[in-house]
Each structure stands twice: as structure tokens, then as C-alpha cells.
Design a protein around this motif. Sequence first.
Motif, PDB file in Angstrom:
ATOM      1  N   ARG A  56       0.826  -1.209   0.000  1.00  0.00           N
ATOM      2  CA  ARG A  56       0.000   0.000   0.000  1.00  0.00           C
ATOM      3  C   ARG A  56       0.863   1.262   0.000  1.00  0.00           C
ATOM      4  NH1 ARG A  56      -4.417   1.768   4.572  1.00  0.00           N
ATOM      5  NH2 ARG A  56      -4.953   3.722   3.598  1.00  0.00           N
ATOM      6  N   LEU A  57       1.913   1.278   0.809  1.00  0.00           N
ATOM      7  CA  LEU A  57       2.797   2.449   0.848  1.00  0.00           C
ATOM      8  C   LEU A  57       3.467   2.672  -0.499  1.00  0.00           C
ATOM      9  CD1 LEU A  57       4.385   1.969   4.374  1.00  0.00           C
ATOM     10  CD2 LEU A  57       2.827   3.798   3.673  1.00  0.00           C
ATOM     11  N   ALA A  58       3.816   1.575  -1.177  1.00  0.00           N
ATOM     12  CA  ALA A  58       4.453   1.699  -2.498  1.00  0.00           C
ATOM     13  C   ALA A  58       3.461   2.189  -3.543  1.00  0.00           C
ATOM     14  CB  ALA A  58       5.048   0.358  -2.917  1.00  0.00           C
ATOM     15  N   SER A  59       2.287   1.579  -3.587  1.00  0.00           N
ATOM     16  CA  SER A  59       1.336   1.922  -4.652  1.00  0.00           C
ATOM     17  C   SER A  59       0.618   3.244  -4.403  1.00  0.00           C
ATOM     18  CB  SER A  59       0.319   0.798  -4.844  1.00  0.00           C
ATOM     19  OG  SER A  59      -0.456   0.629  -3.683  1.00  0.00           O
ATOM     20  N   ASP A  60       0.265   3.530  -3.164  1.00  0.00           N
ATOM     21  CA  ASP A  60      -0.508   4.740  -2.867  1.00  0.00           C
ATOM     22  C   ASP A  60       0.359   5.963  -2.573  1.00  0.00           C
ATOM     23  OD1 ASP A  60      -2.616   3.012  -3.106  1.00  0.00           O
ATOM     24  OD2 ASP A  60      -3.278   3.171  -1.021  1.00  0.00           O
ATOM     25  N   CYS A  61       1.546   5.732  -2.006  1.00  0.00           N
ATOM     26  CA  CYS A  61       2.361   6.861  -1.542  1.00  0.00           C
ATOM     27  C   CYS A  61       3.712   6.967  -2.246  1.00  0.00           C
ATOM     28  CB  CYS A  61       2.603   6.742  -0.043  1.00  0.00           C
ATOM     29  SG  CYS A  61       1.097   6.613   0.932  1.00  0.00           S
ATOM     30  N   GLY A  62       4.084   5.952  -3.025  1.00  0.00           N
ATOM     31  CA  GLY A  62       5.388   5.973  -3.682  1.00  0.00           C
ATOM     32  C   GLY A  62       6.548   5.742  -2.729  1.00  0.00           C
ATOM     33  N   LEU A  63       6.287   5.125  -1.580  1.00  0.00           N
ATOM     34  CA  LEU A  63       7.325   4.861  -0.585  1.00  0.00           C
ATOM     35  C   LEU A  63       7.732   3.399  -0.646  1.00  0.00           C
ATOM     36  CD1 LEU A  63       5.768   6.784   2.436  1.00  0.00           C
ATOM     37  CD2 LEU A  63       7.656   7.538   0.974  1.00  0.00           C
ATOM     38  N   LEU A  64       8.977   3.126  -0.993  1.00  0.00           N
ATOM     39  CA  LEU A  64       9.476   1.756  -1.039  1.00  0.00           C
ATOM     40  C   LEU A  64      10.148   1.436   0.288  1.00  0.00           C
ATOM     41  CD1 LEU A  64      10.918   1.612  -4.653  1.00  0.00           C
ATOM     42  CD2 LEU A  64       8.796   0.609  -3.799  1.00  0.00           C
ATOM     43  N   VAL A  65       9.371   0.914   1.211  1.00  0.00           N
ATOM     44  CA  VAL A  65       9.893   0.577   2.528  1.00  0.00           C
ATOM     45  C   VAL A  65       9.954  -0.937   2.673  1.00  0.00           C
ATOM     46  CG1 VAL A  65       8.997   2.702   3.549  1.00  0.00           C
ATOM     47  CG2 VAL A  65       7.645   0.622   3.690  1.00  0.00           C
ATOM     48  N   GLY A  66      10.802  -1.395   3.573  1.00  0.00           N
ATOM     49  CA  GLY A  66      10.911  -2.813   3.848  1.00  0.00           C
ATOM     50  C   GLY A  66       9.754  -3.297   4.709  1.00  0.00           C
ATOM     51  N   ALA A  90       0.365  10.395  14.608  1.00  0.00           N
ATOM     52  CA  ALA A  90       1.146   9.167  14.755  1.00  0.00           C
ATOM     53  C   ALA A  90       2.442   9.306  13.971  1.00  0.00           C
ATOM     54  CB  ALA A  90       0.349   7.974  14.249  1.00  0.00           C
ATOM     55  N   ARG A  91       3.520   8.755  14.510  1.00  0.00           N
ATOM     56  CA  ARG A  91       4.821   8.772  13.851  1.00  0.00           C
ATOM     57  C   ARG A  91       5.383   7.364  13.843  1.00  0.00           C
ATOM     58  NH1 ARG A  91       3.022  13.140  13.149  1.00  0.00           N
ATOM     59  NH2 ARG A  91       3.985  15.139  13.490  1.00  0.00           N
ATOM     60  N   SER A  92       6.088   7.047  12.785  1.00  0.00           N
ATOM     61  CA  SER A  92       6.755   5.748  12.691  1.00  0.00           C
ATOM     62  C   SER A  92       8.097   5.946  12.028  1.00  0.00           C
ATOM     63  CB  SER A  92       5.903   4.780  11.865  1.00  0.00           C
ATOM     64  OG  SER A  92       6.599   3.574  11.676  1.00  0.00           O
ATOM     65  N   LEU A  93       9.154   5.383  12.604  1.00  0.00           N
ATOM     66  CA  LEU A  93      10.475   5.417  11.982  1.00  0.00           C
ATOM     67  C   LEU A  93      10.558   4.286  10.981  1.00  0.00           C
ATOM     68  CD1 LEU A  93      12.687   5.998  15.147  1.00  0.00           C
ATOM     69  CD2 LEU A  93      11.845   7.696  13.527  1.00  0.00           C
ATOM     70  N   SER A  94      11.063   4.577   9.799  1.00  0.00           N
ATOM     71  CA  SER A  94      11.146   3.564   8.742  1.00  0.00           C
ATOM     72  C   SER A  94      12.570   3.461   8.226  1.00  0.00           C
ATOM     73  CB  SER A  94      10.173   3.914   7.606  1.00  0.00           C
ATOM     74  OG  SER A  94       8.869   3.946   8.084  1.00  0.00           O
ATOM     75  N   PRO A  95      13.421   2.718   8.923  1.00  0.00           N
ATOM     76  CA  PRO A  95      14.836   2.664   8.549  1.00  0.00           C
ATOM     77  C   PRO A  95      15.189   1.690   7.432  1.00  0.00           C
ATOM     78  CG  PRO A  95      14.488   1.407  10.520  1.00  0.00           C
ATOM     79  CD  PRO A  95      13.157   2.023  10.159  1.00  0.00           C
ATOM     80  N   SER A  96      14.243   0.932   6.933  1.00  0.00           N
ATOM     81  CA  SER A  96      14.569  -0.047   5.892  1.00  0.00           C
ATOM     82  C   SER A  96      13.942   0.348   4.573  1.00  0.00           C
ATOM     83  CB  SER A  96      14.099  -1.447   6.300  1.00  0.00           C
ATOM     84  OG  SER A  96      12.693  -1.492   6.381  1.00  0.00           O
ATOM     85  N   SER A  97      14.447  -0.240   3.504  1.00  0.00           N
ATOM     86  CA  SER A  97      13.854   0.024   2.190  1.00  0.00           C
ATOM     87  C   SER A  97      13.521  -1.298   1.524  1.00  0.00           C
ATOM     88  CB  SER A  97      14.800   0.837   1.307  1.00  0.00           C
ATOM     89  OG  SER A  97      15.841   0.015   0.834  1.00  0.00           O
ATOM     90  N   ALA A  98      12.763  -1.217   0.454  1.00  0.00           N
ATOM     91  CA  ALA A  98      12.322  -2.424  -0.248  1.00  0.00           C
ATOM     92  C   ALA A  98      13.215  -2.744  -1.438  1.00  0.00           C
ATOM     93  CB  ALA A  98      10.881  -2.248  -0.708  1.00  0.00           C
ATOM     94  N   THR A  99      14.373  -2.139  -1.520  1.00  0.00           N
ATOM     95  CA  THR A  99      15.213  -2.341  -2.702  1.00  0.00           C
ATOM     96  C   THR A  99      15.709  -3.772  -2.843  1.00  0.00           C
ATOM     97  OG1 THR A  99      17.143  -1.580  -1.468  1.00  0.00           O
ATOM     98  CG2 THR A  99      15.962   0.058  -2.790  1.00  0.00           C
ATOM     99  N   ARG A 100      15.780  -4.519  -1.742  1.00  0.00           N
ATOM    100  CA  ARG A 100      16.256  -5.908  -1.813  1.00  0.00           C
ATOM    101  C   ARG A 100      15.151  -6.921  -1.606  1.00  0.00           C
ATOM    102  NH1 ARG A 100      20.299  -6.347   2.579  1.00  0.00           N
ATOM    103  NH2 ARG A 100      19.160  -4.619   3.451  1.00  0.00           N
ATOM    104  N   ARG A 101      13.913  -6.486  -1.605  1.00  0.00           N
ATOM    105  CA  ARG A 101      12.811  -7.397  -1.315  1.00  0.00           C
ATOM    106  C   ARG A 101      11.777  -7.356  -2.435  1.00  0.00           C
ATOM    107  NH1 ARG A 101      15.580  -5.946   2.430  1.00  0.00           N
ATOM    108  NH2 ARG A 101      15.863  -6.716   4.476  1.00  0.00           N
ATOM    109  N   GLN A 102      11.126  -8.457  -2.627  1.00  0.00           N
ATOM    110  CA  GLN A 102      10.048  -8.505  -3.604  1.00  0.00           C
ATOM    111  C   GLN A 102       8.742  -8.450  -2.832  1.00  0.00           C
ATOM    112  OE1 GLN A 102      10.117 -11.777  -6.309  1.00  0.00           O
ATOM    113  NE2 GLN A 102       8.109 -11.302  -7.131  1.00  0.00           N
ATOM    114  N   ILE A 103       8.050  -7.302  -2.920  1.00  0.00           N
ATOM    115  CA  ILE A 103       6.793  -7.157  -2.205  1.00  0.00           C
ATOM    116  C   ILE A 103       5.600  -7.260  -3.134  1.00  0.00           C
ATOM    117  CG2 ILE A 103       7.787  -5.823  -0.315  1.00  0.00           C
ATOM    118  CD1 ILE A 103       6.654  -3.290  -1.629  1.00  0.00           C
ATOM    119  N   PHE A 104       5.849  -7.218  -4.446  1.00  0.00           N
ATOM    120  CA  PHE A 104       4.770  -7.369  -5.418  1.00  0.00           C
ATOM    121  C   PHE A 104       4.922  -8.694  -6.126  1.00  0.00           C
ATOM    122  CE2 PHE A 104       5.200  -2.751  -5.046  1.00  0.00           C
ATOM    123  CZ  PHE A 104       3.892  -2.406  -4.793  1.00  0.00           C
ATOM    124  N   GLU A 105       3.809  -9.278  -6.490  1.00  0.00           N
ATOM    125  CA  GLU A 105       3.844 -10.558  -7.203  1.00  0.00           C
ATOM    126  C   GLU A 105       4.009 -10.328  -8.690  1.00  0.00           C
ATOM    127  OE1 GLU A 105       0.306 -12.622  -6.057  1.00  0.00           O
ATOM    128  OE2 GLU A 105       0.822 -12.478  -3.970  1.00  0.00           O
TER     129      GLU A 105
END
Length: 105
Positions: A56-66, A90-105
Motif C-alpha cells: 500500500r505504501l508503495a502503490s498509494d504513496c510511492g514509498l518503497l519501505v521494507g 502518529a509517527r513511525s520510523l522507517s529505517p529499511s527500504s524495499a530495494t532488496r525485497r520482492q513485495i509485489f507478485e
Amino acid sequence: MNPTIRCISLQPDSSFHGIEGAKHMASAIVPRIYDPCLADENSEIATEDAYAMARRLASDCGLLVGISAAAGVYASVKSPSNLNWEKISARSLSPSSATRRQIFE
């Protein structure tokens, strides 16, 4: 500590999970630096919810998080019914990225 700030920790909801970097404290070797009293509340996150939030973060917000970062975002927006969302943020720290993970099929 500021009484108007609530800190919520998160962990996977089971010992067999896919949230890389997160520990299920009931079944893990607990690090000596871990202090369960620091958080005001503990939130358990299902792996499926973390993956769904990452997509959802990737498709709706353009954020590639782990997945672990997505779990943090999920925990920050999962609202207990007793909160007045008009008066909080609300706040959330997001220290990881999705560059090494496959989150979409």
C-alpha cells in the motif's frame, strides 16, 4: 518522560513470521538491553498485515519501505478505539527500504 507521548513497541504475532529484523519476544533470545517497561503498550503485527502495508505504501504513496518498516507504519495507524484521532498524530520510523525485497507478485 512526556506524559502526552505514548511509545508503542511492535513485534510479530507468532514465532514463525516473515518480518525480517523483528523478534517475537516470547520465543526469542531476549537481548540484555531490552527493557519491556520502556513502551507504554505492545502491538503484535501479522506478517500478512506488514506485507499489505508495504504494498500500500508503495502503490498509494510511492514509498518503497521494507517489511519491518511497513510493520511500524501499520502499528502506528492501527487505532485502539479509545483514541481521539482528531487530537493526535502518529509517527513511525522507517529505517529499511524495499530495494532488496520482492513485495509485489
